[in-house]
Scaffold this motif. Structure first.
Motif, PDB file in Angstrom:
ATOM      1  N   VAL A 221       4.259  -6.060  10.847  1.00  0.00           N
ATOM      2  CA  VAL A 221       3.776  -6.126  12.229  1.00  0.00           C
ATOM      3  C   VAL A 221       4.172  -4.855  12.970  1.00  0.00           C
ATOM      4  O   VAL A 221       3.356  -4.223  13.646  1.00  0.00           O
ATOM      5  CB  VAL A 221       4.336  -7.372  12.943  1.00  0.00           C
ATOM      6  N   ALA A 222       5.433  -4.468  12.817  1.00  0.00           N
ATOM      7  CA  ALA A 222       5.890  -3.225  13.435  1.00  0.00           C
ATOM      8  C   ALA A 222       5.166  -2.020  12.841  1.00  0.00           C
ATOM      9  O   ALA A 222       4.820  -1.072  13.552  1.00  0.00           O
ATOM     10  CB  ALA A 222       7.403  -3.080  13.244  1.00  0.00           C
ATOM     11  N   GLY A 223       4.917  -2.072  11.543  1.00  0.00           N
ATOM     12  CA  GLY A 223       4.204  -0.971  10.900  1.00  0.00           C
ATOM     13  C   GLY A 223       2.801  -0.804  11.443  1.00  0.00           C
ATOM     14  O   GLY A 223       2.327   0.319  11.647  1.00  0.00           O
ATOM     15  N   LEU A 224       2.123  -1.924  11.691  1.00  0.00           N
ATOM     16  CA  LEU A 224       0.777  -1.843  12.264  1.00  0.00           C
ATOM     17  C   LEU A 224       0.816  -1.232  13.653  1.00  0.00           C
ATOM     18  O   LEU A 224      -0.001  -0.358  13.983  1.00  0.00           O
ATOM     19  CB  LEU A 224       0.149  -3.239  12.324  1.00  0.00           C
ATOM     20  N   LEU A 225       1.765  -1.667  14.480  1.00  0.00           N
ATOM     21  CA  LEU A 225       1.864  -1.104  15.825  1.00  0.00           C
ATOM     22  C   LEU A 225       2.140   0.398  15.747  1.00  0.00           C
ATOM     23  O   LEU A 225       1.524   1.190  16.474  1.00  0.00           O
ATOM     24  CB  LEU A 225       2.964  -1.806  16.611  1.00  0.00           C
ATOM     25  N   ALA A 226       3.047   0.814  14.875  1.00  0.00           N
ATOM     26  CA  ALA A 226       3.338   2.243  14.724  1.00  0.00           C
ATOM     27  C   ALA A 226       2.098   3.009  14.287  1.00  0.00           C
ATOM     28  O   ALA A 226       1.803   4.097  14.798  1.00  0.00           O
ATOM     29  CB  ALA A 226       4.468   2.438  13.710  1.00  0.00           C
ATOM     30  N   LEU A 227       1.350   2.446  13.345  1.00  0.00           N
ATOM     31  CA  LEU A 227       0.130   3.093  12.864  1.00  0.00           C
ATOM     32  C   LEU A 227      -0.871   3.288  13.996  1.00  0.00           C
ATOM     33  O   LEU A 227      -1.450   4.376  14.160  1.00  0.00           O
ATOM     34  CB  LEU A 227      -0.493   2.252  11.751  1.00  0.00           C
ATOM     35  N   LEU A 228      -1.080   2.255  14.806  1.00  0.00           N
ATOM     36  CA  LEU A 228      -2.051   2.358  15.895  1.00  0.00           C
ATOM     37  C   LEU A 228      -1.603   3.377  16.938  1.00  0.00           C
ATOM     38  O   LEU A 228      -2.420   4.164  17.438  1.00  0.00           O
ATOM     39  CB  LEU A 228      -2.249   0.986  16.549  1.00  0.00           C
ATOM     40  N   LEU A 229      -0.324   3.388  17.259  1.00  0.00           N
ATOM     41  CA  LEU A 229       0.171   4.338  18.260  1.00  0.00           C
ATOM     42  C   LEU A 229       0.035   5.777  17.768  1.00  0.00           C
ATOM     43  O   LEU A 229      -0.392   6.666  18.522  1.00  0.00           O
ATOM     44  CB  LEU A 229       1.628   4.028  18.597  1.00  0.00           C
TER      45      LEU A 229
END
Length: 402
Positions: A221-229
């Protein structure tokens, strides 16, 4: 006389609070349509009252309380609704009456339960995305239809069928048990990522932030947020003032958003300390390497290739293989990359043909490159990309490195 609220501010509040309130009302009343209608009623009242009296101290709480009252009013006008109200009261005898006027605050877990309901495997991927946009993203049926490039009546019918499927299949409104979470979380993250790639970046990032808040111990979940940012940080540099596209190697890196880069990299560092790598974390790491390079010539392509090797091992898809070939080509040359690309079955994917076109152009095969650019342009999803490719733009960049 209070100042009339700015319409943009009301729209922002609706986008931020509609999904939260719909989720709360679905938990209380167990009826998606009732929850949606009540939230619409509440915002119609809000526009009138806020124009006369200004914004309340807690707009979200005001909307939730008003929507709950509107839902109860609707139920009281129906015989079936009056029966449902009695059942609600019987099931929760120790709780406050649902008509209690006390202003309520947000209940984050309600949104989490709703997104897992929207993304239940019994629903098609298309229905999962549409419902998530409609119920949690706060988009109108018209806006959802535009996102899917279909007519509004068509999308309205799809949404109706999806909601009926939830009822008919008795899809539970809950967060999966811990042992179910890994499999059930995957479609949720895929839906949020798809929202981003279908030109709804703000909605995708907002939902990713919600998920990261509600599931802080899930590294993907954190990885997805980092990817989008990290991906979003380059948006301002991707187009020229005339709207033409700019590939990664030619972007003005001074236009990259350092605040988003710093936030994405900080999240990623926390992920890496857990040492539980997953596809979204690895894609975020690839983007972080790009963000660290002061110029395109300073890009650490060996590190990117290493990350793609790991990604291909856990997500062996043709698209990942394509992006890995691009990275390999930056190290070993276009001929080595083209050998790998030509082995992939991606004929209907525009980026495949764009990549082949770039590699062929770099090898001096002008005629073949032109044909590949034309094929890529015919498949490209946006006018800007089609125009870019028709003019033989250098398209050999990975999706993660746009």
């Amino acid at each position: 006389m209070p100042k009339e609220p700015d319409q943009a501010a009301i729209g922002r509040i609706f986008r931020e609070e509609a999904g939260r309130t719909v989720a709360t009302l679905i938990r209380v009343f167990g009826d998606i349509d009732l929850a949606e209608d009540a939230v619409q009623d509440a915002f119609a009242i809000a526009v009138r009252k806020w124009t006369d009296h200004g914004l309340p101290p807690n707009p979200g709480g005001w909307i939730t309380t008003t929507a709950r009252t509107c839902a109860i009013d609707r139920l009281r006008r129906q015989a079936r609704g009056r029966q449902l109200l009695g059942q609600i009261a019987a099931l929760a005898p120790g709780q406050a009456d649902p008509a209690d006027p006390e202003e309520v605050g947000p209940v984050p877990d309600d949104r989490l339960q709703l997104i897992f309901t929207c993304c239940h495997p019994a629903l098609s991927p298309e229905a999962q995305v549409a419902l998530t946009l409609r119920l949690l993203g706060g988009l109108s049926t018209t806006e959802v239809a535009q996102a899917f490039l279909v007519a509004e009546p068509t999308m309205a019918q799809r949404l109706v069928r999806a909601k009926r499927k939830i009822t008919a299949a008795r899809i539970p409104y809950r967060v999966p048990d811990e042992h179910e979470l890994p499999d059930r979380l995957r479609p949720v993250l895929a839906v949020v990522y798809l929202l981003y790639t279908t030109n709804l970046p703000a909605e995708a990032i907002r939902l990713a932030r919600i998920l990261a808040t509600l599931l802080p111990d899930e590294p993907e979940v954190a990885g997805l947020l980092a990817l989008l940012l990290l991906t979003e940080s380059r948006r301002a540099a991707r187009t020229r003032p005339d709207g033409t596209l700019v590939v990664l190697a030619e972007q003005n890196r001074r236009h990259w958003d350092r605040a988003l880069i710093d936030e994405g990299q900080a999240i990623l560092r926390t992920c890496l300390r857990r040492n539980q790598p997953g596809p979204y974390q690895l894609q975020a790491a690839i983007n972080a390497v790009h963000a660290d390079a002061p110029t395109a010539d300073h890009t650490d392509w060996p590190q990117i290739l290493t990350l793609y090797n790991h990604l291909l091992a856990i997500a062996p898809t043709p698209v990942v293989a394509l992006n890995r070939a691009i990275a390999l080509g930056e190290i070993h040359g276009p001929a080595a990359a083209l050998t790998l690309v030509d082995q992939l079955d991606l004929d209907s994917y525009y980026a495949y043909h764009a990549t082949r076109a770039d590699l062929l152009h770099r090898l001096g095969h002008t005629s073949q490159a032109t044909t590949a650019y034309q094929r890529a342009a015919a498949l490209a999803p946006t006018p800007a990309e089609r125009d870019f490719l028709r003019h033989g733009g250098r398209a050999g960049q990975s999706r993660d490195g746009r």
